[in-house]
Design an enzyme around this catalytic site. Structure first.
Site, PDB file in Angstrom:
ATOM      1  N   ASN A 140       0.870  -1.179   0.000  1.00  0.00           N
ATOM      2  CA  ASN A 140       0.000   0.000   0.000  1.00  0.00           C
ATOM      3  C   ASN A 140       0.907   1.228   0.000  1.00  0.00           C
ATOM      4  O   ASN A 140       1.523   1.540   1.016  1.00  0.00           O
ATOM      5  CB  ASN A 140      -0.884  -0.045   1.263  1.00  0.00           C
ATOM      6  CG  ASN A 140      -1.712   1.211   1.437  1.00  0.00           C
ATOM      7  OD1 ASN A 140      -1.751   2.082   0.561  1.00  0.00           O
ATOM      8  ND2 ASN A 140      -2.391   1.314   2.571  1.00  0.00           N
ATOM      9  N   TRP A 141       0.986   1.886  -1.149  1.00  0.00           N
ATOM     10  CA  TRP A 141       1.935   3.000  -1.294  1.00  0.00           C
ATOM     11  C   TRP A 141       1.419   4.286  -0.654  1.00  0.00           C
ATOM     12  O   TRP A 141       2.122   5.286  -0.612  1.00  0.00           O
ATOM     13  CB  TRP A 141       2.266   3.227  -2.775  1.00  0.00           C
ATOM     14  CG  TRP A 141       3.028   2.100  -3.417  1.00  0.00           C
ATOM     15  CD1 TRP A 141       3.392   0.909  -2.832  1.00  0.00           C
ATOM     16  CD2 TRP A 141       3.536   2.051  -4.762  1.00  0.00           C
ATOM     17  NE1 TRP A 141       4.089   0.134  -3.735  1.00  0.00           N
ATOM     18  CE2 TRP A 141       4.189   0.800  -4.922  1.00  0.00           C
ATOM     19  CE3 TRP A 141       3.488   2.919  -5.851  1.00  0.00           C
ATOM     20  CZ2 TRP A 141       4.790   0.413  -6.127  1.00  0.00           C
ATOM     21  CZ3 TRP A 141       4.088   2.544  -7.045  1.00  0.00           C
ATOM     22  CH2 TRP A 141       4.737   1.308  -7.176  1.00  0.00           C
ATOM     23  N   LYS A 142       0.175   4.284  -0.220  1.00  0.00           N
ATOM     24  CA  LYS A 142      -0.439   5.461   0.431  1.00  0.00           C
ATOM     25  C   LYS A 142      -0.204   6.724  -0.423  1.00  0.00           C
ATOM     26  O   LYS A 142      -0.157   6.624  -1.644  1.00  0.00           O
ATOM     27  CB  LYS A 142       0.075   5.592   1.862  1.00  0.00           C
ATOM     28  CG  LYS A 142      -0.143   4.303   2.672  1.00  0.00           C
ATOM     29  CD  LYS A 142       0.093   4.454   4.143  1.00  0.00           C
ATOM     30  CE  LYS A 142      -0.141   3.111   4.838  1.00  0.00           C
ATOM     31  NZ  LYS A 142       0.034   3.184   6.283  1.00  0.00           N
ATOM     32  N   GLY A 191       2.978   2.337  10.826  1.00  0.00           N
ATOM     33  CA  GLY A 191       3.926   3.437  10.640  1.00  0.00           C
ATOM     34  C   GLY A 191       4.658   3.821  11.909  1.00  0.00           C
ATOM     35  O   GLY A 191       5.293   4.877  11.975  1.00  0.00           O
ATOM     36  N   SER A 245       3.935  -2.092  10.280  1.00  0.00           N
ATOM     37  CA  SER A 245       5.398  -2.153  10.422  1.00  0.00           C
ATOM     38  C   SER A 245       5.986  -3.504  10.021  1.00  0.00           C
ATOM     39  O   SER A 245       6.908  -4.001  10.661  1.00  0.00           O
ATOM     40  CB  SER A 245       5.802  -1.768  11.850  1.00  0.00           C
ATOM     41  OG  SER A 245       5.403  -0.436  12.137  1.00  0.00           O
ATOM     42  N   GLU A 254      -4.878  -4.978  10.785  1.00  0.00           N
ATOM     43  CA  GLU A 254      -3.862  -3.943  10.976  1.00  0.00           C
ATOM     44  C   GLU A 254      -4.134  -3.220  12.286  1.00  0.00           C
ATOM     45  O   GLU A 254      -4.977  -2.301  12.334  1.00  0.00           O
ATOM     46  CB  GLU A 254      -3.911  -2.926   9.828  1.00  0.00           C
ATOM     47  CG  GLU A 254      -3.635  -3.515   8.463  1.00  0.00           C
ATOM     48  CD  GLU A 254      -3.145  -2.462   7.466  1.00  0.00           C
ATOM     49  OE1 GLU A 254      -2.092  -2.676   6.887  1.00  0.00           O
ATOM     50  OE2 GLU A 254      -3.807  -1.424   7.306  1.00  0.00           O
ATOM     51  N   HIS A 304      -9.386   0.942   5.305  1.00  0.00           N
ATOM     52  CA  HIS A 304      -8.069   1.159   5.941  1.00  0.00           C
ATOM     53  C   HIS A 304      -8.244   2.079   7.147  1.00  0.00           C
ATOM     54  O   HIS A 304      -9.076   2.989   7.137  1.00  0.00           O
ATOM     55  CB  HIS A 304      -7.091   1.767   4.933  1.00  0.00           C
ATOM     56  CG  HIS A 304      -5.685   1.744   5.451  1.00  0.00           C
ATOM     57  ND1 HIS A 304      -5.208   2.688   6.325  1.00  0.00           N
ATOM     58  CD2 HIS A 304      -4.673   0.857   5.238  1.00  0.00           C
ATOM     59  CE1 HIS A 304      -3.946   2.383   6.632  1.00  0.00           C
ATOM     60  NE2 HIS A 304      -3.606   1.282   5.984  1.00  0.00           N
ATOM     61  N   GLU A 364      -6.608   4.498   8.155  1.00  0.00           N
ATOM     62  CA  GLU A 364      -6.466   5.936   7.874  1.00  0.00           C
ATOM     63  C   GLU A 364      -7.755   6.499   7.282  1.00  0.00           C
ATOM     64  O   GLU A 364      -8.101   7.664   7.498  1.00  0.00           O
ATOM     65  CB  GLU A 364      -5.253   6.162   6.958  1.00  0.00           C
ATOM     66  CG  GLU A 364      -3.958   5.955   7.734  1.00  0.00           C
ATOM     67  CD  GLU A 364      -2.814   5.349   6.945  1.00  0.00           C
ATOM     68  OE1 GLU A 364      -2.829   5.391   5.706  1.00  0.00           O
ATOM     69  OE2 GLU A 364      -1.891   4.818   7.603  1.00  0.00           O
TER      70      GLU A 364
HETATM   71  P1  13P Z   1       3.314   0.428   7.698  1.00  0.00           P
HETATM   72  O1  13P Z   1       3.855  -0.840   7.080  1.00  0.00           O
HETATM   73  O2  13P Z   1       4.020   1.662   7.183  1.00  0.00           O
HETATM   74  O3  13P Z   1       3.246   0.347   9.183  1.00  0.00           O
HETATM   75  O4  13P Z   1       1.798   0.578   7.170  1.00  0.00           O
HETATM   76  C1  13P Z   1       0.929  -0.497   7.284  1.00  0.00           C
HETATM   77  C2  13P Z   1      -0.305  -0.178   6.549  1.00  0.00           C
HETATM   78  O5  13P Z   1      -1.071   0.669   6.950  1.00  0.00           O
HETATM   79  C3  13P Z   1      -0.553  -0.895   5.290  1.00  0.00           C
HETATM   80  O6  13P Z   1      -1.839  -0.673   4.827  1.00  0.00           O
END
Ligand code: 13P
Length: 250
Positions: free
Chosen positions: A9-11, A172, A212, A166, A94, A96
């Site tokens: 997931n490149w966000k 993150g 992470s 998650e 997600h 976020e």
């Molecule tokens: P990180 O791997 O940066 O913690 O993010 C996880 C995530 O939200 C994947 O969707």
């Protein structure tokens, strides 16, 4: 039989040219991979990355989509538009989206059903915040997100759904759930699916862990019986870290 599924997931990262470059590198380096692989660039890069991935073993994913097919929905991107450019998978729910953009389970469910109605694969994300975990609410939060997110989804359509657990506090932050801890929650998610859809569906549903995930913890997480893959954020932004995660078995 479940098989491993690793998704990136490149966000909100990377320009079109940066995305194309990384997609090309992944395509070259992962061409012989046995695992199921997906990358989800930003909307602006999807079309260009789709062209790079043509004929490869890497699926193209979107990070979100609108809850309607089309119409007056300023700022939204429709499932039809995504399908048109070769998107096969969409990440929904997600944390976020839930916490920063206040998406509710009802809205997420609408998107899940719309994606599935258009034969798009879904990664449905669930997970608790630290406050919820500390208040002993982990199971109730995760089961509500699963039950409400999957409301109205039949057992046949469920085969196009991957669950991603998650824990919000691990995203993150560099903090990972221990493999034992994560596996216990995955087993719980599987039991919720068993309750909703029966034993066969519970056995077959793929449950990714996210939060992470890095090259040095991927193998120990995925060695656990209920952890079937990873949804990777930060470490998916560079081939140097994403490739070894996908190749965790070698
Ligand atoms: P990180 O791997 O940066 O913690 O993010 C996880 C995530 O939200 C994947 O969707």
């Amino acid at each position: 039989m479940r098989s491993y599924y690793i998704a990136g997931n490149w966000k909100m990262h990377k320009t079109v040219s940066e995305s194309v470059q990384l997609a090309q590198e992944l395509k070259d380096k992962l061409s012989g991979s046995k695992e199921k692989i997906m990358i989800a660039p930003a909307f602006t890069a999807l079309d260009a990355v789709s062209k790079v991935l043509k004929g490869s073993n890497i699926l193209l994913g979107a990070q979100n989509m609108g809850p309607e097919e089309q119409g007056a929905h300023t700022g939204e991107v429709s499932v039809l538009m995504l399908k048109d450019i070769g998107v096969k998978v969409v990440i929904l729910g997600h944390s976020e989206r839930r916490h920063t953009y206040l998406e509710t389970d009802a809205l997420i469910n609408k998107k899940v059903r719309l994606a599935l109605a258009h034969d798009m694969e879904v990664i449905l994300c669930v997970g608790e915040t630290l406050a919820e975990r500390e208040a002993g609410m982990l199971e109730s939060v995760v089961s509500t997100q699963l039950k409400e997110g999957l409301a109205g989804v039949g057992v046949d359509a469920l085969s196009k759904v991957t669950i991603a657990y998650e824990p919000v506090w691990a995203i993150g932050t560099g903090k990972t759930a221990t493999p034992e801890d994560a596996d216990a929650v995955h087993a719980y998610c599987r039991s919720v699916i068993r309750g909703l859809y029966g034993e066969e569906a519970a056995k077959n549903v793929v449950i990714q862990y996210g939060g992470s995930v890095k090259p040095d913890n991927a193998a120990s997480l995925m060695a656990k019986p209920n952890i079937d893959g990873a949804l990777v954020g930060g470490a998916s932004l560079d081939a140097k870290t994403f490739v070894p995660i996908v190749q965790f078995r070698s």
